[in-house]
Design an enzyme around this catalytic site. Structure first.
Site, PDB file in Angstrom:
ATOM      1  N   ASN A  10       0.874  -1.177   0.000  1.00  0.00           N
ATOM      2  CA  ASN A  10       0.000   0.000   0.000  1.00  0.00           C
ATOM      3  C   ASN A  10       0.906   1.219   0.000  1.00  0.00           C
ATOM      4  O   ASN A  10       1.471   1.575   1.028  1.00  0.00           O
ATOM      5  CB  ASN A  10      -0.892  -0.025   1.254  1.00  0.00           C
ATOM      6  CG  ASN A  10      -1.754   1.226   1.371  1.00  0.00           C
ATOM      7  OD1 ASN A  10      -1.780   2.057   0.454  1.00  0.00           O
ATOM      8  ND2 ASN A  10      -2.447   1.372   2.494  1.00  0.00           N
ATOM      9  N   LYS A  12       0.152   4.206  -0.301  1.00  0.00           N
ATOM     10  CA  LYS A  12      -0.496   5.391   0.289  1.00  0.00           C
ATOM     11  C   LYS A  12      -0.284   6.603  -0.632  1.00  0.00           C
ATOM     12  O   LYS A  12      -0.299   6.449  -1.847  1.00  0.00           O
ATOM     13  CB  LYS A  12      -0.002   5.608   1.719  1.00  0.00           C
ATOM     14  CG  LYS A  12      -0.218   4.339   2.581  1.00  0.00           C
ATOM     15  CD  LYS A  12      -0.063   4.552   4.045  1.00  0.00           C
ATOM     16  CE  LYS A  12      -0.305   3.228   4.779  1.00  0.00           C
ATOM     17  NZ  LYS A  12      -0.161   3.340   6.229  1.00  0.00           N
ATOM     18  N   HIS A  96      -9.665   1.388   4.955  1.00  0.00           N
ATOM     19  CA  HIS A  96      -8.380   1.564   5.662  1.00  0.00           C
ATOM     20  C   HIS A  96      -8.596   2.502   6.854  1.00  0.00           C
ATOM     21  O   HIS A  96      -9.389   3.446   6.776  1.00  0.00           O
ATOM     22  CB  HIS A  96      -7.337   2.138   4.701  1.00  0.00           C
ATOM     23  CG  HIS A  96      -5.951   2.074   5.265  1.00  0.00           C
ATOM     24  ND1 HIS A  96      -5.494   2.990   6.181  1.00  0.00           N
ATOM     25  CD2 HIS A  96      -4.953   1.168   5.094  1.00  0.00           C
ATOM     26  CE1 HIS A  96      -4.252   2.661   6.539  1.00  0.00           C
ATOM     27  NE2 HIS A  96      -3.904   1.554   5.885  1.00  0.00           N
ATOM     28  N   GLU A  98      -6.903   4.864   7.976  1.00  0.00           N
ATOM     29  CA  GLU A  98      -6.666   6.287   7.704  1.00  0.00           C
ATOM     30  C   GLU A  98      -7.911   6.928   7.106  1.00  0.00           C
ATOM     31  O   GLU A  98      -8.229   8.079   7.398  1.00  0.00           O
ATOM     32  CB  GLU A  98      -5.442   6.437   6.777  1.00  0.00           C
ATOM     33  CG  GLU A  98      -4.152   6.150   7.541  1.00  0.00           C
ATOM     34  CD  GLU A  98      -3.011   5.615   6.680  1.00  0.00           C
ATOM     35  OE1 GLU A  98      -3.085   5.687   5.449  1.00  0.00           O
ATOM     36  OE2 GLU A  98      -2.041   5.117   7.283  1.00  0.00           O
ATOM     37  N   GLU A 168      -5.333  -4.772  10.653  1.00  0.00           N
ATOM     38  CA  GLU A 168      -4.332  -3.721  10.818  1.00  0.00           C
ATOM     39  C   GLU A 168      -4.609  -2.966  12.118  1.00  0.00           C
ATOM     40  O   GLU A 168      -5.404  -2.008  12.118  1.00  0.00           O
ATOM     41  CB  GLU A 168      -4.396  -2.734   9.649  1.00  0.00           C
ATOM     42  CG  GLU A 168      -4.139  -3.350   8.293  1.00  0.00           C
ATOM     43  CD  GLU A 168      -3.575  -2.329   7.315  1.00  0.00           C
ATOM     44  OE1 GLU A 168      -2.498  -2.589   6.784  1.00  0.00           O
ATOM     45  OE2 GLU A 168      -4.191  -1.273   7.121  1.00  0.00           O
ATOM     46  N   GLY A 174       2.480   2.568  10.934  1.00  0.00           N
ATOM     47  CA  GLY A 174       3.417   3.683  10.787  1.00  0.00           C
ATOM     48  C   GLY A 174       4.100   4.081  12.088  1.00  0.00           C
ATOM     49  O   GLY A 174       4.751   5.124  12.151  1.00  0.00           O
ATOM     50  N   SER A 213       3.409  -1.879  10.401  1.00  0.00           N
ATOM     51  CA  SER A 213       4.864  -1.911  10.588  1.00  0.00           C
ATOM     52  C   SER A 213       5.477  -3.267  10.261  1.00  0.00           C
ATOM     53  O   SER A 213       6.465  -3.659  10.870  1.00  0.00           O
ATOM     54  CB  SER A 213       5.242  -1.462  12.009  1.00  0.00           C
ATOM     55  OG  SER A 213       4.818  -0.128  12.229  1.00  0.00           O
TER      56      SER A 213
HETATM   57  P1  13P Z   1       2.922   0.590   7.768  1.00  0.00           P
HETATM   58  O1  13P Z   1       3.463  -0.687   7.183  1.00  0.00           O
HETATM   59  O2  13P Z   1       3.628   1.826   7.257  1.00  0.00           O
HETATM   60  O3  13P Z   1       2.803   0.528   9.252  1.00  0.00           O
HETATM   61  O4  13P Z   1       1.417   0.732   7.192  1.00  0.00           O
HETATM   62  C1  13P Z   1       0.578  -0.346   7.283  1.00  0.00           C
HETATM   63  C2  13P Z   1      -0.649  -0.033   6.512  1.00  0.00           C
HETATM   64  O5  13P Z   1      -1.416   0.836   6.885  1.00  0.00           O
HETATM   65  C3  13P Z   1      -0.894  -0.785   5.276  1.00  0.00           C
HETATM   66  O6  13P Z   1      -2.172  -0.543   4.776  1.00  0.00           O
END
Ligand code: 13P
Length: 253
Positions: A10, A12, A96, A98, A168, A174, A213
């Protein structure tokens, strides 16, 4: 193996157009040895056409990071599932954390997006996961179950059988904090048990992947768990070597 491992990057909201092409190329080259692992990358919408060209004829799949909750029409700023399908997109990340946090997406709307994705033959990757407060209150399983039943209520059992679930935990995204292998396995097993109550044996075929992560250094322990069927990778997916190392860990299982 009962389930083909699935590792998805992903990306992002990262990278310029040239970066997206270069990264897609590097992913193809560096993961070529892991054909037994289903691999896909999810660039930002505007980079999808270029990455689609780069990936044409390879076995690395293409995914989007969202799709609209209705068919095409008057909805400024949205992208319909059929537009994605025209570009060779095969997967779509939905719900997601976010988007739940910053864009106020909720169960009913996420289920509507999921329905659109299925209608266009895209494989939805439904993201679920708890905040630290919810975990500390011991309410993780209940919250994750509510997030999944939001989709079930709208689509029925069939819809879930055709998708992928990404667990997740928000506190691990992150942050550099990762769920331990045991913590991830416990939630994945509880998700599979929930699916089994609704879709019976078909639950054994649904991939439940972990995100938060995940990187080369911790992937092996997580992916060795019986119900962790792959990864949804954020930061580490922006480096082809890291992404490839996670694919290698998935191949070893
Ligand atoms: P990270 O791997 O940067 O923690 O992000 C995970 C994520 O949100 C994947 O969709």
């Amino acid at each position: 193996m009962m389930r083909t491992p699935l590792v998805v990057g992903n990306w992002k909201m990262n990278g310029r157009l040239a970066d997206a092409r270069a990264l897609a190329n590097a992913v193809v080259e560096q993961t070529a040895g892991f054909a037994a692992v289903e691999r896909a990358v999810c660039p930002p919408f505007v980079h999808l056409p270029a990455v689609s060209e780069t990936l044409a004829g390879t076995d690395v799949g293409l995914g989007a990071q969202n799709c609209a909750d209705t068919p095409p029409g008057a909805h400024t700023g949205e992208v319909a599932a059929e537009m994605l399908s025209d570009l060779g997109v095969g997967y779509v990340i939905l719900g997601h954390s976010e988007r739940r946090q910053f864009d106020h997406e909720e169960e009913a709307g996420i289920a509507a997006r999921y329905a659109q994705a299925l209608e266009q033959g895209l494989r939805p990757i439904l993201c679920v996961g708890e905040s630290l407060e919810v975990r500390e209150a011991g309410a993780t399983d209940r919250l994750v179950a509510d997030q999944i039943t939001g989709v079930l209520d709208r689509l029925g059992a069939q819809g879930l059988g055709d998708g992928v679930i990404a667990y997740e935990p928000i506190w691990a995204i992150g942050t550099g904090l990762t769920a331990t292998a045991d913590q991830a396995q416990a939630v994945h097993a509880s998700i599979r048990a929930l699916l089994a109550r609704h879709i019976g044996q078909a639950a054994d075929k649904v991939r439940i992947i972990y995100g938060g992560s995940m990187k080369a250094a911790n992937a092996q322990a997580l992916l060795a768990q019986p119900d962790v069927d792959g990864g949804l990778i954020g930061g580490a997916s922006l480096k082809a070597e890291e992404f490839a190392a996670i694919c290698a860990a998935a191949a070893r299982g």
